[in-house]
Design an enzyme around this catalytic site. Structure first.
Site, PDB file in Angstrom:
ATOM      1  N   SER A 101       0.702  -1.185  -0.068  1.00 61.39           N
ATOM      2  CA  SER A 101       0.051  -0.047  -0.183  1.00 61.39           C
ATOM      3  C   SER A 101       0.764   1.171  -0.146  1.00 61.39           C
ATOM      4  O   SER A 101       1.520   1.510  -0.843  1.00 61.39           O
ATOM      5  CB  SER A 101      -1.079  -0.059   1.298  1.00 61.39           C
ATOM      6  OG  SER A 101      -2.062   1.115   1.188  1.00 61.39           O
ATOM      7  N   ASP A 197     -10.534  -2.458  -5.562  1.00 54.81           N
ATOM      8  CA  ASP A 197      -9.665  -1.578  -5.090  1.00 54.81           C
ATOM      9  C   ASP A 197      -9.394  -0.206  -5.647  1.00 54.81           C
ATOM     10  O   ASP A 197      -9.009  -0.607  -7.074  1.00 54.81           O
ATOM     11  CB  ASP A 197      -8.361  -2.161  -4.661  1.00 54.81           C
ATOM     12  CG  ASP A 197      -7.108  -1.247  -3.814  1.00 54.81           C
ATOM     13  OD1 ASP A 197      -7.704  -0.096  -3.768  1.00 54.81           O
ATOM     14  OD2 ASP A 197      -6.129  -1.689  -3.541  1.00 54.81           O
ATOM     15  N   HIS A 227      -8.712  -4.171  -0.883  1.00 57.45           N
ATOM     16  CA  HIS A 227      -7.264  -3.690  -0.431  1.00 57.45           C
ATOM     17  C   HIS A 227      -6.984  -4.208   1.050  1.00 57.45           C
ATOM     18  O   HIS A 227      -7.882  -4.480   2.014  1.00 57.45           O
ATOM     19  CB  HIS A 227      -7.461  -2.356  -0.260  1.00 57.45           C
ATOM     20  CG  HIS A 227      -6.151  -1.450  -0.032  1.00 57.45           C
ATOM     21  ND1 HIS A 227      -5.361  -1.058  -0.907  1.00 57.45           N
ATOM     22  CD2 HIS A 227      -5.596  -0.907   1.126  1.00 57.45           C
ATOM     23  CE1 HIS A 227      -4.337  -0.385  -0.468  1.00 57.45           C
ATOM     24  NE2 HIS A 227      -4.480  -0.358   0.760  1.00 57.45           N
TER      25      HIS A 227
END
Length: 256
Positions: A101, A197, A227
């Site tokens: 991320s 996502d 996610h």
């Protein structure tokens, strides 16, 4: 996998905490350097401790997790400086970056910063990374705008929180690697996205730009996942398979 020790390396903004993981059967072939997620405001050595231990055990490689400074107390490029200082302090030939991320943003930003350096990563694994696709008209930001765990509005917040006055730079590839106009010198890359996502298409576009520059790059999109799916790797068959793909990606890049 054995959690070896916690320590800190010298950084230009002060000490940078790191945690080392050593497999019981040590393979000196590669060193993995891990950058955690958390939108640049959350995350620590502890929040991703189990993930790092399992990556170490699955790959057989020593792993170093880096606890970079958080926004909004520290703004861009402090986070990138921290991970670069950690890389230089822990350097080993055949060093593989993995970022999750926000950490994927830092890994790609660091690879861009070091692309002309004499010593640079041998590869990078980017897991649902934020790379700057919200600066473009990418489909995933529309169709997954209200996706579980991360929305398009969340991304706008995380983008601004590490910038002075909340205003992101317009053309800084160290902040958003997709904004680069030259991708030469980036190491071989495997980008792994979650299908549900907003960030999904960042990986596809980034890999496309790397390939156009002659860089070995692969995009893996994980269907049926959201996610931060690594958190569900022991609860969901699909998330577990996706985690296996991350481990395989590290091993693949280490063997090139």
């Amino acid at each position: 996998c054995i959690r070896d020790r916690d320590s800190a390396v010298d950084g230009r903004h002060g000490p940078v905490p790191v945690r080392r993981y050593r497999p019981e059967q040590t393979d000196e072939q590669a060193l993995v350097m891990f950058f955690h997620g958390g939108g640049f405001i959350l995350g620590s050595l502890d929040t991703h401790d189990d993930i790092c231990a399992e990556l170490c055990a699955a790959t057989g490689f020593e792993l170093v997790s880096v606890n970079y400074r958080h926004a909004p107390e520290f703004l861009h490029p402090v986070q990138l400086d921290d991970v670069e200082d950690a890389l230089r302090a822990c350097w080993r030939d055949n060093l593989i970056l993995i970022g999750i991320s926000a950490g994927g943003n830092l890994a790609a930003g660091l690879s861009h910063r070091l692309r002309r350096a004499s010593r640079k990563p041998a590869g990078q694994v980017l897991v649902y990374p934020s790379l700057g696709g919200d600066c473009f008209d990418l489909e995933s930001y529309r169709v997954n705008a209200e996706a579980p765990l991360l929305t398009t509005e969340d991304i706008r917040f995380y983008r601004g929180v590490r910038c002075p006055d909340g205003v992101p730079p317009k053309d800084d590839p160290e902040f958003y690697p997709l904004l680069a106009d030259d991708f030469s010198g980036i190491p071989p890359t495997i980008a792994i996205s979650a299908d549900v996502d907003p960030l999904r298409d960042d990986s596809e576009v980034y890999v496309g730009k790397l390939r156009a520059a002659g860089i070995a790059a692969k995009w893996i999109n994980e269907p049926g996942t959201v996610h931060d799916f690594v958190r569900a790797r022991h609860l969901s068959r699909r998330a577990g398979e996706a985690f296996d793909h991350i481990c395989a990606a590290i091993t693949e890049l280490a063997g090139q």
